[in-house]
Design a protein around this motif. Structure first.
Motif, PDB file in Angstrom:
ATOM      1  N   ASP A   1       0.972  -1.376   0.058  1.00 33.11           N
ATOM      2  CA  ASP A   1      -0.051   0.011   0.049  1.00 33.11           C
ATOM      3  C   ASP A   1       0.945   1.332   0.062  1.00 33.11           C
ATOM      4  N   GLN A   2       2.200   1.020  -0.270  1.00 30.08           N
ATOM      5  CA  GLN A   2       3.046   2.049  -0.289  1.00 30.08           C
ATOM      6  C   GLN A   2       4.103   1.993  -1.380  1.00 30.08           C
TER       7      GLN A   2
ATOM      8  N   LYS B   1       8.158  16.437   4.992  1.00 31.20           N
ATOM      9  CA  LYS B   1       6.900  15.851   5.510  1.00 31.20           C
ATOM     10  C   LYS B   1       5.738  16.684   5.209  1.00 31.20           C
TER      11      LYS B   1
ATOM     12  N   ASN C   1       4.044  10.198   3.109  1.00 37.59           N
ATOM     13  CA  ASN C   1       3.594   9.673   4.282  1.00 37.59           C
ATOM     14  C   ASN C   1       4.623   9.766   5.350  1.00 37.59           C
ATOM     15  N   ASP C   2       5.984   9.396   4.925  1.00 41.66           N
ATOM     16  CA  ASP C   2       6.884   9.635   6.176  1.00 41.66           C
ATOM     17  C   ASP C   2       8.205   9.874   5.609  1.00 41.66           C
TER      18      ASP C   2
ATOM     19  N   THR D   1       8.259   7.667   1.871  1.00 43.74           N
ATOM     20  CA  THR D   1       7.136   6.732   1.385  1.00 43.74           C
ATOM     21  C   THR D   1       6.124   7.380   1.158  1.00 43.74           C
ATOM     22  N   THR D   2       5.311   6.747  -0.182  1.00 44.22           N
ATOM     23  CA  THR D   2       4.060   7.560  -0.316  1.00 44.22           C
ATOM     24  C   THR D   2       3.113   6.359  -0.504  1.00 44.22           C
ATOM     25  N   ASN D   3       1.679   6.635  -1.096  1.00 40.16           N
ATOM     26  CA  ASN D   3       0.670   5.969  -1.451  1.00 40.16           C
ATOM     27  C   ASN D   3       1.085   5.571  -3.219  1.00 40.16           C
TER      28      ASN D   3
ATOM     29  N   ASN E   1       0.374   8.478  -5.715  1.00 38.72           N
ATOM     30  CA  ASN E   1       1.058   9.354  -5.559  1.00 38.72           C
ATOM     31  C   ASN E   1       2.248   9.655  -6.252  1.00 38.72           C
TER      32      ASN E   1
END
Length: 311
Positions: free
Chosen positions: A226-227, A246, A252-253, A264-266, A269
């Motif tokens: 999911d990332q 951020k 995401n992080d 990290t992203t979806n 994105n």
């Protein structure tokens, strides 16, 4: 959206061998469905059941709301078989016209539709040549023209690009894209991942006769993660603050370890440009960028534990 094909818990058994096991999927009107799997996965058996060439051992298939064997379905389907079905003593035009005649086309309409089919696959300049002078790729393109001359609503293509040259492969994929624009529904079986990624709206992944996953590329990717991760090597100044990154929408992080940033992203994105813009704004030197990318082959390898083209 109308379902023109419904495959419901279908199995096919040859003696003690279960070639297809409890398979279910649908095809929407105007959709390109990629049927993806390695050689021997059961794709051709499924195609043969869809076209009524072999019977279903268990389960049910309906096409256009009617049982698969209904004779009214035949004129609405065009089949491109894996094995070539052409007459070598006839010209390309005569081959296509012959199949148009089988579907009741006559006279001026037959000529017009024959020309359109040959033009669709890029063979109009070779219409009067016999296919024994064609390359393997040109013969496969002719096979497609014969299948679409009657302008079917559904085109079923079983491994149409196996062993052909890049030019013919591109002609075939462009022909499929044109048919899609014209509203045709297409089932495309292949074990070439890049082709399915290019043309398919949704994908059904088959292995050992069973459906192991189905959905859009994004949906299938989310089955395994999911990332996604973005790795950037930087020259870090003393005042660097990960909070700068951020705050980028979609991030995401952010983890900073020595000179390496992991972001990290979806999966949907794409934040790379925004991240680089932030780093540039703060005079951060970027030395290297690596973006982790998940595709259908990654999904297949993860779900089956073997590469897509392994025998």
């Amino acid at each position: 959206m109308e379902k023109i094909i419904k495959v419901n818990k279908v199995s096919k058994k040859y003696g003690s061998h279960l070639a297809v096991d409890n398979v279910s999927f649908d095809v929407n009107d105007g959709e390109v469905l990629g049927l993806l799997g390695p050689n021997g996965a059961g794709k051709t058996t499924l195609i043969n059941m869809l076209t009524g060439l072999i019977t279903v051992s268990k389960g049910e298939i309906t096409l256009f709301g009617k049982p698969v064997g209904n004779t009214k379905n035949r004129e609405r389907i065009g089949l491109v078989p894996q094995n070539l079905a052409i007459y070598y003593d006839l010209s390309a035009r005569e081959n296509v016209a012959f199949f148009g005649g089988i579907y009741g086309l006559r006279g001026k309409i037959l000529k017009e539709k024959t020309d359109v089919a040959l033009r669709t696959v890029g063979l109009e300049k070779h219409a009067d040549q016999k296919p024994d002078s064609f390359s393997g790729g040109m013969q496969r393109r002719l096979n497609i023209a014969m299948a679409i001359v009657h302008e079917p609503d559904l085109v079923i293509m079983d491994e149409p690009t196996v062993g052909i040259d890049p030019q013919s492969r591109n002609y075939i994929l462009e022909a499929i894209e044109k048919m899609k624009k014209d509203g045709k529904s297409i089932i495309y079986t292949s074990h070439y991942i890049e082709e399915v990624e290019r043309i398919a709206d949704r994908v059904v992944i088959v292995d050992h006769g069973t459906v192991i996953a189905q959905g859009t590329e994004g949906e299938l990717t989310r089955l395994i993660t999911d990332q996604k991760a973005l790795s950037i090597t930087i020259r870090q100044p003393d005042d660097f603050d990960v909070e700068w990154l951020k705050n980028v929408i979609g991030v995401n992080d952010v983890i900073l370890k020595e000179q390496s940033l992991t972001i990290t992203t979806n999966p949907e994105n794409n934040v790379l440009n925004e991240v680089l813009a932030v780093l540039l704004k703060h005079d951060i030197t970027v030395e290297q960028v690596d973006q982790e990318y998940y595709n259908l082959e990654t999904v297949f390898l993860t779900l089956t534990g073997r590469a897509l083209r392994d025998e």
